[in-house]
Write a protein that holds these residues in place. Structure first.
Motif, PDB file in Angstrom:
ATOM      1  N   ARG A  80       0.889  -1.228  -0.023  1.00 19.66           N
ATOM      2  CA  ARG A  80      -0.164   0.061  -0.013  1.00 19.66           C
ATOM      3  C   ARG A  80       0.764   1.197   0.223  1.00 19.66           C
ATOM      4  N   ARG A  81       0.264   2.322  -0.503  1.00 21.83           N
ATOM      5  CA  ARG A  81       0.995   3.578  -0.721  1.00 21.83           C
ATOM      6  C   ARG A  81       1.215   4.349   0.574  1.00 21.83           C
ATOM      7  N   PRO A  82       2.017   5.270   0.516  1.00 21.10           N
ATOM      8  CA  PRO A  82       2.085   6.157   1.614  1.00 21.10           C
ATOM      9  C   PRO A  82       0.598   7.103   1.902  1.00 21.10           C
ATOM     10  N   GLY A  83       0.136   6.920   3.038  1.00 25.46           N
ATOM     11  CA  GLY A  83      -1.164   7.782   3.397  1.00 25.46           C
ATOM     12  C   GLY A  83      -2.410   6.939   3.155  1.00 25.46           C
ATOM     13  N   HIS A  91      -8.445  -2.035  -1.186  1.00 31.04           N
ATOM     14  CA  HIS A  91      -9.627  -1.481  -2.284  1.00 31.04           C
ATOM     15  C   HIS A  91      -8.752  -1.439  -3.557  1.00 31.04           C
ATOM     16  N   ARG A  92      -7.823  -0.408  -3.467  1.00 36.24           N
ATOM     17  CA  ARG A  92      -7.385  -0.111  -4.592  1.00 36.24           C
ATOM     18  C   ARG A  92      -6.712  -1.271  -5.494  1.00 36.24           C
ATOM     19  N   ALA A  97      -6.354  -4.827 -10.249  1.00 35.50           N
ATOM     20  CA  ALA A  97      -6.197  -6.199 -10.587  1.00 35.50           C
ATOM     21  C   ALA A  97      -7.223  -6.470 -11.619  1.00 35.50           C
ATOM     22  N   LEU A  98      -8.251  -5.702 -11.839  1.00 37.95           N
ATOM     23  CA  LEU A  98      -9.436  -6.272 -12.730  1.00 37.95           C
ATOM     24  C   LEU A  98      -9.005  -6.053 -14.086  1.00 37.95           C
ATOM     25  N   ALA A 193     -19.138  -3.711  -6.677  1.00 35.02           N
ATOM     26  CA  ALA A 193     -19.268  -4.213  -5.440  1.00 35.02           C
ATOM     27  C   ALA A 193     -18.304  -4.001  -4.487  1.00 35.02           C
ATOM     28  N   ALA A 194     -16.971  -3.869  -5.120  1.00 35.65           N
ATOM     29  CA  ALA A 194     -16.017  -3.259  -3.983  1.00 35.65           C
ATOM     30  C   ALA A 194     -16.068  -2.248  -3.292  1.00 35.65           C
TER      31      ALA A 194
END
Length: 214
Positions: A80-83, A91-92, A97-98, A193-194
């Motif tokens: 995961r990114r900073p912040g 979630h991101r 990945a879609l 849905a996500a």
């Protein structure tokens, strides 16, 4: 010497991928329980022992990427990114990945594969085991990042909720694949849905383990 080792590993990977592909094709055509290891070995022109050396569990001829699946949520949290909180990072990662970019994380599969797993109790049971491994790997990572032992319960609870949300999304994607829904439409539905699944966890986990800004 390093080059020789690389070549050997590459050859082993090619054999492993070929065995998994041939076996999955046979399973889809004839059913998981109706195809023997000996028949897979004959199709691949290798010995039965070669098949079992690469795949001690018959089920893992179908789930040949099970180690990547088991580590997928922990990897997304780790990257995961900073912040970003863990929730935001997962979630991101799911959205990115879609589009078939990383089916290990989304559950994208052919209709034949999705039906094979759904219609085979042994494969559904193996997938549940992999689900547990995936949640356990995420819990272990979160506990390590949280630090003090007093925080480990919070890490276990967070991983259980995050893994459950992801599992629901994963199985939705598989259900749409079974129904022959077009890939682009699956992606659209999965993204919507996500938003619901991860959004439902935001009040509890939205600020959990936010990575400090660089």
């Amino acid at each position: 010497m390093a080059t020789g080792l690389g070549l050997r590993e590459r050859k082993k990977r090619e054999i492993r991928d070929r065995l998994a592909h041939l076996a999955t094709v046979l399973f889809i055509e004839r059913g998981f329980d109706d195809v023997t290891i000996a028949e897979i070995a004959d199709a691949a022109k290798v010995s039965k022992m070669t098949v079992t050396n690469y795949f001690p569990l018959k089920e893992d001829l179908v789930f040949d990427a099970h180690s990547l699946v088991a580590e997928s949520l922990a990897a997304a949290a780790r990257e995961r990114r900073p912040g970003e909180s863990v929730l935001a990072g997962l979630h991101r990662a799911f959205l990115e990945a879609l589009g078939g970019r990383y089916p290990v994380l989304t559950g994208h599969a052919s209709a034949g594969f999705a039906r094979l797993v759904h219609n085979t109790p042994r494969l559904r049971a193996r997938e549940r085991e992999i689900d547990e491994q995936r949640e356990g790997a995420l819990a272990a990572y979160l506990a390590g990042e949280a630090g003090p032992a007093a925080e480990h319960l919070a890490a276990a609870l967070a991983s259980a909720q995050l893994a459950a949300a992801h599992r629901v999304l994963f199985r939705l994607v598989r259900s749409w694949a079974r129904d022959d829904v077009a890939t682009a439409e699956i992606d659209r539905r999965a993204a919507a849905a996500a938003e619901v699944a991860f959004g439902a966890l935001a009040p509890v986990l939205g600020n959990y383990l936010i990575r400090p800004p660089a």
